[in-house]
Write an enzyme that holds these catalytic residues in place. Sequence first.
Site, PDB file in Angstrom:
ATOM      1  N   THR A 178      60.120  69.101  75.537  1.00 21.67           N
ATOM      2  CA  THR A 178      60.501  70.251  74.722  1.00 21.67           C
ATOM      3  C   THR A 178      59.256  70.787  74.034  1.00 21.67           C
ATOM      4  O   THR A 178      58.735  70.185  73.098  1.00 21.67           O
ATOM      5  CB  THR A 178      61.554  69.861  73.674  1.00 21.67           C
ATOM      6  OG1 THR A 178      62.680  69.281  74.331  1.00 21.67           O
ATOM      7  CG2 THR A 178      62.016  71.091  72.903  1.00 21.67           C
ATOM      8  N   LYS A 195      67.057  75.195  75.126  1.00 20.60           N
ATOM      9  CA  LYS A 195      66.905  73.904  74.450  1.00 20.60           C
ATOM     10  C   LYS A 195      66.564  74.079  72.976  1.00 20.60           C
ATOM     11  O   LYS A 195      67.095  73.363  72.111  1.00 20.60           O
ATOM     12  CB  LYS A 195      65.804  73.094  75.155  1.00 20.60           C
ATOM     13  CG  LYS A 195      65.448  71.767  74.470  1.00 20.60           C
ATOM     14  CD  LYS A 195      66.610  70.801  74.448  1.00 20.60           C
ATOM     15  CE  LYS A 195      66.327  69.560  73.614  1.00 20.60           C
ATOM     16  NZ  LYS A 195      65.242  68.721  74.151  1.00 20.60           N
ATOM     17  N   LYS A 198      59.751  69.522  64.686  1.00 17.89           N
ATOM     18  CA  LYS A 198      58.928  70.272  65.639  1.00 17.89           C
ATOM     19  C   LYS A 198      59.763  71.311  66.387  1.00 17.89           C
ATOM     20  O   LYS A 198      59.342  72.462  66.560  1.00 17.89           O
ATOM     21  CB  LYS A 198      58.284  69.284  66.620  1.00 17.89           C
ATOM     22  CG  LYS A 198      57.462  69.919  67.722  1.00 17.89           C
ATOM     23  CD  LYS A 198      58.214  69.971  69.061  1.00 17.89           C
ATOM     24  CE  LYS A 198      58.556  68.589  69.563  1.00 17.89           C
ATOM     25  NZ  LYS A 198      59.245  68.649  70.880  1.00 17.89           N
TER      26      LYS A 198
END
Length: 544
Positions: free
Chosen positions: A352, A428, A496
């Site tokens: 990711t 995502k 993050k």
Amino acid sequence: MATGFEIHDLVWAKMKGFPAWPGKIIEPKPEVKRPANNKKVHHFIFFFGSENYAWIPEENIYLYSDHRDKFKLEKRIPKGFKEALEAIEDELKEKPFIKTFKTKELPSIDEELAQIFPGKPSGSPQKDYTREPLKGKKKKRTDAGKDGNKSMETQNTVRRKRMSNSDDNPKPKKAKVIAKVTGSPSKITLSPDHKLKPKIRAELPSPRPEHNLPMSPPSHSYIQASLSPGNASASTQIEETLLKVKPVAKPSIIPTPMRIGFLGLGIMGQGMVMNLLRSGHEVTVWNRTALKCRDFVKSGAFKGNNPAEVVQSCDITFSCVADTTAVKDLVFGNYGVLQGISKGKCYVEMSTIDEETMQDVAEAITARGGVFLESPVVGSRVPALEGQLIILAAGERKLYDECYSCFEAIGKKSLYLGADIGAATRMKLIVNMVMGTVVAGLAEAMAMAEKVGLDQEDVAEVLSVGALSCPTVIHKSQAILSQRYDPHFPLQHQQKDLRLALLLGDKVEQPLYVASAANELYKKARRLGYGESDISAVYRAASN
């Protein structure tokens, strides 16, 4: 041309977009190309801690003994930096004398980026091909390559042996299988008698003869760790339950005859690799901490010495690492993915990261004739162990079809979101943005319940039987109650992902008020020292 440096000098060396790093000037290695710009003096640098090499302009090199403390980082310390400092200090002690001279001050990362990209905001992601210069324009490939196009015949049983150094034996073809991966989540059950395939092989066979890639020398730390396995910390070894956990029962999986590579054995990678092995796939693994590969080799996997070797010896290589920096280092670094890519080699990025970096990686892979698919996964540690992840894919459709049996082994559902690289990453980030805001709201609710005199167990029970009942709310409520924050999904990764989602929102001018507030709560939790704990540890920031 006169130069102020010599071979074996200990230095601070700075690459574009990276902090200054401890290194040593060494004799150039023939397999690493010299820079095209002959006007500037370059030196060949060995970087301590990372075992990487690079040509660095002399203007970006600082003598270590003169500026010992100048570039030491006190916060946001990258992986390997402390080890690099220890290594250069040890070597400095062995030096018979210390050389000194003055050089001009190195620019900061922000100053350097401002010079390279004038007029662009300093926070915007930039391409980073400094580790390996690339040529060629981005091309949309319709041919997946000679290996990627091969299919398999549907069989009741597929038994395979790893091929030797020859390409003479053609791979069996397969008919395209269109079906849903089924199965429902369940609790982990331990089975002491559960065994994997009996094959135990520790060495990676030689790559195909048309490629001649140099092998990276093993680091001293790796040799030492191999000789003393009992000294390994818990963080470098696979969990005992991983070898015993039973995945959710699925229909019989017919594994692809293609060679599968997997880079990264973190919380997510461990579960995915184990399920690939259980389903009969032939897997070659690599991890930056080499000791983590040991138990997978015992379970039937092969071990690669570096990412380039894994890509070179496999037909499809998957990668799942922590963040954008790790992906860049893995792909563009010395002995990285890019050096192993040739025509028809397939690469699937499951990390990711930000959309721009994903597109840069795709462009670099396809420019060398490779085939690319982005494929981040939705789920955390337990779904990874059970083979119940949700796979989001975008890119080359033929490669997506070739990955069918692998996705079937690691997930309960896979979705193809189109050929547009970045679509899966955007999906995502949105999913994880929802996850982060939900858990942050739960943490604040539990903290407020305690302060207004309510029993937190009662709150958790009400949530578990009402309309808000879901696995995330139930499991994270229990973690908060027990004050146990074992990392199923590390908090630093959630923060993050929220940061990347906010950057995506800025790009399209979409206000994200709730996500912005949640991000601040996670940042506070990281400052409190809970970055490596589970996402539920955000409660400590809400109650503090």
